[in-house]
Design a protein around this motif. Structure first.
Motif, PDB file in Angstrom:
ATOM      1  N   LEU A  60       0.780  -1.197   0.139  1.00 56.70           N
ATOM      2  CA  LEU A  60      -0.158  -0.010   0.198  1.00 56.70           C
ATOM      3  C   LEU A  60       0.653   1.590   0.284  1.00 56.70           C
ATOM      4  CD1 LEU A  60      -2.718  -0.837   2.776  1.00 56.70           C
ATOM      5  CD2 LEU A  60      -2.182  -1.640   0.249  1.00 56.70           C
ATOM      6  N   ARG A  61       0.257   2.155  -0.503  1.00 55.91           N
ATOM      7  CA  ARG A  61       0.948   3.440  -0.426  1.00 55.91           C
ATOM      8  C   ARG A  61      -0.130   4.682  -0.042  1.00 55.91           C
ATOM      9  NH1 ARG A  61       2.685   4.220  -7.662  1.00 55.91           N
ATOM     10  NH2 ARG A  61       3.210   1.665  -7.034  1.00 55.91           N
ATOM     11  N   ARG A  62      -0.908   4.106   0.432  1.00 56.31           N
ATOM     12  CA  ARG A  62      -1.579   5.277   1.139  1.00 56.31           C
ATOM     13  C   ARG A  62      -2.303   4.382   2.256  1.00 56.31           C
ATOM     14  NH1 ARG A  62      -4.988   6.689  -3.849  1.00 56.31           N
ATOM     15  NH2 ARG A  62      -5.953   5.540  -3.859  1.00 56.31           N
ATOM     16  N   ILE A  64      -4.275   2.923   5.876  1.00 56.00           N
ATOM     17  CA  ILE A  64      -5.552   2.225   5.716  1.00 56.00           C
ATOM     18  C   ILE A  64      -5.983   2.826   7.474  1.00 56.00           C
ATOM     19  CG2 ILE A  64      -5.079   0.326   4.497  1.00 56.00           C
ATOM     20  CD1 ILE A  64      -4.251  -1.166   7.356  1.00 56.00           C
ATOM     21  N   THR A 181       0.395   2.954   7.857  1.00 56.36           N
ATOM     22  CA  THR A 181       0.344   2.901   6.273  1.00 56.36           C
ATOM     23  C   THR A 181       1.492   1.407   6.565  1.00 56.36           C
ATOM     24  OG1 THR A 181       0.070   4.759   4.676  1.00 56.36           O
ATOM     25  CG2 THR A 181       1.650   2.570   3.767  1.00 56.36           C
ATOM     26  N   ASN A 213     -11.264   0.625   6.182  1.00 53.14           N
ATOM     27  CA  ASN A 213     -11.599   0.484   4.415  1.00 53.14           C
ATOM     28  C   ASN A 213     -12.082  -0.596   3.668  1.00 53.14           C
ATOM     29  OD1 ASN A 213      -8.731   1.019   5.746  1.00 53.14           O
ATOM     30  ND2 ASN A 213      -9.086   2.829   4.165  1.00 53.14           N
ATOM     31  N   ASP A 217     -11.925  -1.191  -2.952  1.00 52.91           N
ATOM     32  CA  ASP A 217     -10.842  -0.181  -3.048  1.00 52.91           C
ATOM     33  C   ASP A 217      -9.294  -0.431  -3.110  1.00 52.91           C
ATOM     34  OD1 ASP A 217     -12.676   1.862  -2.629  1.00 52.91           O
ATOM     35  OD2 ASP A 217     -12.060   2.882  -0.860  1.00 52.91           O
ATOM     36  N   PHE A 218      -9.443  -1.977  -3.068  1.00 52.49           N
ATOM     37  CA  PHE A 218      -8.030  -2.474  -3.532  1.00 52.49           C
ATOM     38  C   PHE A 218      -8.202  -3.619  -3.555  1.00 52.49           C
ATOM     39  CE2 PHE A 218      -8.361  -0.542   0.568  1.00 52.49           C
ATOM     40  CZ  PHE A 218      -7.309   0.462   1.172  1.00 52.49           C
ATOM     41  N   MET A 257      -3.046  -4.183  -3.134  1.00 52.02           N
ATOM     42  CA  MET A 257      -2.812  -3.014  -3.419  1.00 52.02           C
ATOM     43  C   MET A 257      -3.981  -2.392  -3.769  1.00 52.02           C
ATOM     44  SD  MET A 257       0.689  -2.897  -6.451  1.00 52.02           S
ATOM     45  CE  MET A 257       2.408  -4.139  -5.983  1.00 52.02           C
ATOM     46  N   GLU A 258      -3.771  -0.518  -4.105  1.00 54.92           N
ATOM     47  CA  GLU A 258      -4.671  -0.012  -4.061  1.00 54.92           C
ATOM     48  C   GLU A 258      -5.060  -0.131  -5.424  1.00 54.92           C
ATOM     49  OE1 GLU A 258      -2.310   2.163  -1.062  1.00 54.92           O
ATOM     50  OE2 GLU A 258      -1.728   0.956  -3.113  1.00 54.92           O
ATOM     51  N   GLU A 259      -6.918   0.153  -5.488  1.00 47.91           N
ATOM     52  CA  GLU A 259      -6.991   0.031  -7.105  1.00 47.91           C
ATOM     53  C   GLU A 259      -6.444   0.744  -7.724  1.00 47.91           C
ATOM     54  OE1 GLU A 259     -11.250  -1.815  -9.258  1.00 47.91           O
ATOM     55  OE2 GLU A 259     -11.495  -0.391  -7.353  1.00 47.91           O
ATOM     56  N   ASP A 260      -6.313   1.605  -7.441  1.00 46.28           N
ATOM     57  CA  ASP A 260      -6.276   2.454  -9.247  1.00 46.28           C
ATOM     58  C   ASP A 260      -4.928   3.143  -8.985  1.00 46.28           C
ATOM     59  OD1 ASP A 260      -6.150   4.191  -5.786  1.00 46.28           O
ATOM     60  OD2 ASP A 260      -6.908   5.913  -5.600  1.00 46.28           O
TER      61      ASP A 260
END
Length: 323
Positions: A60-62, A64, A181, A213, A217-218, A257-260
């Motif tokens: 993850l980069r953001r 949770i 994170t 979350n 979204d992941f 990972m995040e989906e976006d």
């Protein structure tokens, strides 16, 4: 082939034979012999089911957010007069009626440190009163002291709380650090079976760690050592795909990972990812030279064809003039 009896589904309209899966599963379990990551299999109504732990790496980069709620009970903040840092029992506050109102007690004055007796006892001895004539009340702590320290959790209560909350690399819910994170690349695991699809695995993972979350979204990605990165589709079955990829985490890992933010990297592109910039620049120069040579060949060919066509047109024009 009867997909329900002789094969196992690994994705939408994608199946693999039971024998092939069992062969890969044998290799997988040999690799993890004597470890908790070994997988079990069984058959139910002719369907082969594999179950066990799946390793997932945090990518993850953001940050949770961890849920505050456990066991369908929300921890309520203490009264305004009590601080979160005062050591009060959160369990006692979350259960109504469990605390009884303390009995009123008489608070004695501070002890005289020189002789260990209270001021009242000294006064009584000086006035000649005996202990038989004056019943003595045992010294107790004040109500404020009792409420400030609070009851300590018993070991059974601590086990009950942690049974329903798993830590993320040692990180449990904390009001100051509930949003964080996870360290990139660190491993966790989740118990699933081969019938579960990617969204189902994500929901189980988020439920295990009490992540607030939304799992939607992941996404899960297969990340290879070569740099190739493949996103698992919603219809894919992660545990079966993991077995087919082999057990070695150094060759292939499953990342959350995040989906976006996650992106797929094809094998052709992945071949150049690990090269240094000067090497990549030399590749570009060679490709440019090769492109120029091909362009020159095409120009010569079209120029030659153009000349031939012009000669044919000229000969046809001269022939029609003579007639």
């Amino acid at each position: 082939m009867d997909d329900g009896q002789d094969s196992v589904q690994i994705g939408e309209s994608k199946f693999i034979s039971k024998n092939t899966l069992l062969s890969h599963l044998k290799t997988y379990n040999l690799y993890y012999e004597g470890q908790a990551l070994q997988l079990r299999h069984r058959e139910e109504e002719g369907e082969l089911i594999v179950e066990g732990l799946l390793n997932v790496s945090w990518g993850l980069r953001r940050p949770i957010r961890l849920q505050m709620q456990d066991d369908k009970e929300r921890i309520r903040p203490p009264p305004a007069s009590t601080s979160w840092h005062s050591g009060c029992s959160l369990d006692a506050q979350s259960q109504k009626g469990t605390l009884q109102t303390p009995l009123p007690v008489k608070v004695t004055e501070p002890e005289d440190q020189s002789n260990g007796r209270t001021v009242e006892e000294e006064a009584e001895m000086e006035s000649g009163k005996g202990r038989e004539d004056s019943p003595q009340l045992l010294r107790t702590k004040s109500d404020a002291g009792v409420w400030r320290r609070g009851a300590r959790r018993s070991p059974s209560d601590q086990r009950r709380i942690r049974r329903h909350r798993f830590s993320i690399n040692g990180h449990y819910y904390n009001h100051k650090t509930a949003v964080f994170t996870p360290a990139f690349g660190t491993l966790t695991n989740v118990r699933i079976n081969s019938c579960m699809t990617t969204p189902q695995v994500l929901r189980v993972l988020f439920s295990k760690f009490k992540i607030e979350n939304s799992p939607e979204d992941f996404a899960l990605y297969l990340v290879h050592t070569s740099g190739e990165r493949v996103r698992l589709k919603h219809s894919d079955h992660p545990l079966v795909i993991r077995v087919l990829q082999g057990p070695c985490e150094q060759v292939c890992q499953v990342f959350l990972m995040e989906e976006d933010l996650g992106e797929e990297v094809t094998y052709d592109v992945a071949q150049y990812i690990k090269f240094e910039m000067p090497v990549l620049q030399s590749f570009i120069i060679k490709l440019k030279e090769e492109e120029d040579r091909e362009v020159q060949k095409l120009r010569k060919r079209f120029k030659y064809l153009h000349c031939i066509i012009e000669k044919q047109l000229q000969s046809l024009t001269e022939g029609s003039t003579c007639m």
